[in-house]
Design a protein around this motif. Structure first.
Motif, mmCIF file in Angstrom:
data_model
loop_
_atom_site.group_PDB
_atom_site.id
_atom_site.type_symbol
_atom_site.label_atom_id
_atom_site.label_comp_id
_atom_site.label_asym_id
_atom_site.label_seq_id
_atom_site.Cartn_x
_atom_site.Cartn_y
_atom_site.Cartn_z
ATOM 1 N N THR A 1 0.807 -1.211 0.000
ATOM 2 C CA THR A 1 0.000 0.000 0.000
ATOM 3 C C THR A 1 0.844 1.267 0.000
ATOM 4 O OG1 THR A 1 -0.158 0.024 2.407
ATOM 5 C CG2 THR A 1 -1.904 -1.132 1.206
ATOM 6 N N ASN A 2 2.153 1.150 0.251
ATOM 7 C CA ASN A 2 3.006 2.332 0.234
ATOM 8 C C ASN A 2 3.025 2.931 -1.154
ATOM 9 O OD1 ASN A 2 3.644 1.883 2.880
ATOM 10 N ND2 ASN A 2 5.600 0.890 2.456
ATOM 11 N N GLU A 3 3.030 4.246 -1.207
ATOM 12 C CA GLU A 3 3.039 4.913 -2.500
ATOM 13 C C GLU A 3 4.468 5.212 -2.925
ATOM 14 O OE1 GLU A 3 0.547 8.315 -2.560
ATOM 15 O OE2 GLU A 3 -1.095 7.273 -1.593
ATOM 16 N N GLY A 4 4.842 4.775 -4.102
ATOM 17 C CA GLY A 4 6.132 5.093 -4.672
ATOM 18 C C GLY A 4 7.296 4.449 -3.935
ATOM 19 N N PRO A 5 8.496 4.637 -4.486
ATOM 20 C CA PRO A 5 9.685 4.055 -3.883
ATOM 21 C C PRO A 5 10.086 4.817 -2.618
ATOM 22 C CG PRO A 5 10.267 5.387 -5.782
ATOM 23 C CD PRO A 5 8.764 5.332 -5.723
ATOM 24 N N SER A 6 10.816 4.149 -1.743
ATOM 25 C CA SER A 6 11.240 4.801 -0.503
ATOM 26 C C SER A 6 12.462 5.684 -0.741
ATOM 27 C CB SER A 6 11.543 3.766 0.567
ATOM 28 O OG SER A 6 12.556 2.894 0.120
ATOM 29 N N THR A 7 13.273 5.350 -1.741
ATOM 30 C CA THR A 7 14.414 6.200 -2.087
ATOM 31 C C THR A 7 14.386 6.494 -3.584
ATOM 32 O OG1 THR A 7 15.889 4.321 -2.466
ATOM 33 C CG2 THR A 7 15.876 5.271 -0.253
ATOM 34 N N VAL A 8 14.891 7.668 -3.934
ATOM 35 C CA VAL A 8 14.921 8.088 -5.329
ATOM 36 C C VAL A 8 16.254 8.772 -5.626
ATOM 37 C CG1 VAL A 8 12.423 8.392 -5.536
ATOM 38 C CG2 VAL A 8 13.812 10.293 -4.779
ATOM 39 N N ASP A 9 16.530 8.942 -6.901
ATOM 40 C CA ASP A 9 17.690 9.716 -7.334
ATOM 41 C C ASP A 9 17.215 11.108 -7.724
ATOM 42 O OD1 ASP A 9 19.198 7.436 -7.004
ATOM 43 O OD2 ASP A 9 19.290 6.946 -9.134
ATOM 44 N N VAL A 10 17.965 12.125 -7.310
ATOM 45 C CA VAL A 10 17.659 13.503 -7.675
ATOM 46 C C VAL A 10 18.498 13.812 -8.913
ATOM 47 C CG1 VAL A 10 17.713 15.909 -6.934
ATOM 48 C CG2 VAL A 10 17.218 14.106 -5.269
ATOM 49 N N VAL A 11 17.812 14.068 -10.032
ATOM 50 C CA VAL A 11 18.489 14.257 -11.308
ATOM 51 C C VAL A 11 18.215 15.664 -11.827
ATOM 52 C CG1 VAL A 11 18.707 13.407 -13.678
ATOM 53 C CG2 VAL A 11 18.205 11.806 -11.823
ATOM 54 N N LEU A 12 19.274 16.381 -12.167
ATOM 55 C CA LEU A 12 19.156 17.723 -12.731
ATOM 56 C C LEU A 12 18.916 17.605 -14.228
ATOM 57 C CD1 LEU A 12 19.462 20.835 -12.311
ATOM 58 C CD2 LEU A 12 21.866 20.533 -12.907
ATOM 59 N N ALA A 13 17.758 18.060 -14.684
ATOM 60 C CA ALA A 13 17.444 18.036 -16.111
ATOM 61 C C ALA A 13 17.960 19.300 -16.780
ATOM 62 C CB ALA A 13 15.948 17.895 -16.320
ATOM 63 N N SER A 14 17.810 20.444 -16.099
ATOM 64 C CA SER A 14 18.249 21.721 -16.652
ATOM 65 C C SER A 14 18.544 22.685 -15.509
ATOM 66 C CB SER A 14 17.161 22.300 -17.548
ATOM 67 O OG SER A 14 17.444 23.639 -17.881
ATOM 68 N N ALA A 15 19.632 23.425 -15.638
ATOM 69 C CA ALA A 15 20.006 24.392 -14.606
ATOM 70 C C ALA A 15 19.173 25.660 -14.705
ATOM 71 C CB ALA A 15 21.489 24.725 -14.701
ATOM 72 N N GLY A 16 18.590 25.914 -15.864
ATOM 73 C CA GLY A 16 17.783 27.118 -16.028
ATOM 74 C C GLY A 16 18.646 28.354 -16.217
ATOM 75 N N ALA A 17 18.049 29.524 -16.034
ATOM 76 C CA ALA A 17 18.730 30.792 -16.297
ATOM 77 C C ALA A 17 19.695 31.183 -15.178
ATOM 78 C CB ALA A 17 17.698 31.893 -16.495
ATOM 79 N N ASN A 18 19.432 30.779 -13.961
ATOM 80 C CA ASN A 18 20.257 31.172 -12.822
ATOM 81 C C ASN A 18 21.235 30.057 -12.462
ATOM 82 O OD1 ASN A 18 21.297 32.526 -10.666
ATOM 83 N ND2 ASN A 18 19.380 32.693 -9.540
ATOM 84 N N LYS A 19 22.160 29.785 -13.385
ATOM 85 C CA LYS A 19 23.073 28.651 -13.243
ATOM 86 C C LYS A 19 23.983 28.778 -12.022
ATOM 87 C CE LYS A 19 24.647 26.940 -17.043
ATOM 88 N NZ LYS A 19 25.430 26.667 -18.260
ATOM 89 N N ILE A 20 24.377 29.993 -11.678
ATOM 90 C CA ILE A 20 25.281 30.184 -10.536
ATOM 91 C C ILE A 20 24.629 29.725 -9.231
ATOM 92 C CG2 ILE A 20 26.497 31.923 -9.154
ATOM 93 C CD1 ILE A 20 26.956 33.447 -11.787
#
Length: 122
Positions: free
Chosen positions: A50-69
């Motif tokens: 019944t648990n929703e989703g995985p307990s651990t995930v990877d945080v992945v950067l798709a795009s840094a956007g305009a404020n890269k710094i």
């Protein structure tokens, strides 16, 4: 004999030693033909389903956007990497942090999105 409530039974079990509780379990097996420990083990997988989703995930950067710094600073803060490695992740995208608890991953995602980055949780 008066019928005992479930709470009264639990309270009485709290006062018993492990050997006394084992005797109770053995008597339940004899009387009812059911192993109470098998029922508890069989119920455990249903609960985890019944648990929703995985307990651990990877945080992945798709795009840094305009404020890269700002994104580079966040990557550096989170990972402990140097400026060059943090900039490389900001430029090329990729995994920022692996096997993060879902709650922490959501916090990191919010932090990155506040800086203008696009984050995926995988």
């Amino acid at each position: 004999m008066a019928k005992l409530s479930a709470k009264e039974i639990i309270d009485s079990l709290k006062e018993m030693t492990l050997l006394e509780i084992k005797e109770v379990v053995d008597l339940m097996k004899e009387e009812f033909g059911v192993d109470p420990s098998a029922v508890a083990v069989a119920a455990a997988p249903a609960e985890s389903a019944t648990n929703e989703g995985p307990s651990t995930v990877d945080v992945v950067l798709a795009s840094a956007g305009a404020n890269k710094i700002a994104v580079i600073k966040i990557i550096k803060e989170i990972t402990g990497l140097g400026l060059g490695e943090s900039k490389a992740i900001a430029d090329n995208g990729g995994v920022v942090k692996e096997k993060v608890a879902s709650a922490e991953a959501e916090e990191l995602k919010a932090k990155f999105e506040e800086a203008g980055a696009t984050i995926e949780l995988k």
